[in-house]
Design a protein around this motif. Sequence first.
Motif, PDB file in Angstrom:
ATOM      1  N   LEU A  16       0.614  -1.435  -0.131  1.00 51.34           N
ATOM      2  CA  LEU A  16      -0.377  -0.095   0.121  1.00 51.34           C
ATOM      3  C   LEU A  16       1.061   1.531   0.247  1.00 51.34           C
ATOM      4  N   THR A  63      -7.731  -3.566   0.856  1.00 53.02           N
ATOM      5  CA  THR A  63      -6.801  -3.418   0.576  1.00 53.02           C
ATOM      6  C   THR A  63      -5.962  -3.292  -1.247  1.00 53.02           C
ATOM      7  N   LYS A  64      -4.594  -3.326  -1.522  1.00 52.56           N
ATOM      8  CA  LYS A  64      -4.918  -3.518  -3.221  1.00 52.56           C
ATOM      9  C   LYS A  64      -5.231  -4.410  -4.295  1.00 52.56           C
ATOM     10  N   PHE A  69      -9.205  -5.697   4.905  1.00 54.01           N
ATOM     11  CA  PHE A  69      -8.172  -4.879   5.935  1.00 54.01           C
ATOM     12  C   PHE A  69      -8.529  -6.743   6.469  1.00 54.01           C
ATOM     13  N   ASN A  73      -2.427  -7.820   7.663  1.00 44.21           N
ATOM     14  CA  ASN A  73      -2.318  -6.656   6.707  1.00 44.21           C
ATOM     15  C   ASN A  73      -0.947  -5.692   6.944  1.00 44.21           C
ATOM     16  N   GLN A  84       0.591  -4.457   3.475  1.00 46.63           N
ATOM     17  CA  GLN A  84       0.507  -5.000   1.932  1.00 46.63           C
ATOM     18  C   GLN A  84      -0.896  -4.871   2.043  1.00 46.63           C
TER      19      GLN A  84
END
Length: 84
Positions: A16, A63-64, A69, A73, A84
Motif C-alpha cells: 500500500l 487493500t491493493k 483489511f 496486513n 500490504q
Amino acid sequence: MIQRAKEGKFNGGRVLRYQSEDKELKVFPLEVKIIKMIFDKYINGNWGTKKIANHLNKNGKRTKINKKFCSINFKFNSEKPSIQ
C-alpha cells in the motif's frame, strides 16, 4: 533477484502507498492519506492492528487487491514498516 535486492531495487509484491512502474516503486498519492492515518493510530493512538483493520473496513477502505483489511496486513517493525 539477489542483485536487485543488493541494489535496493524492488523485487515484486504489493505494498500500500506504492505502485510499480518499470520495476521501480513509485509513491501512489491516493493511498498516502490512509498510510498516515494507520501509523498515527498505531503510534499515537495506541491502536492495535485489529482495531485499525476494523476502522478501515468500516470506512470502506480496501487493500491493493480490493479485499477487506485484517490484522495480518500490517507488519510494524523499526527497520522497515509496511502495509500490504
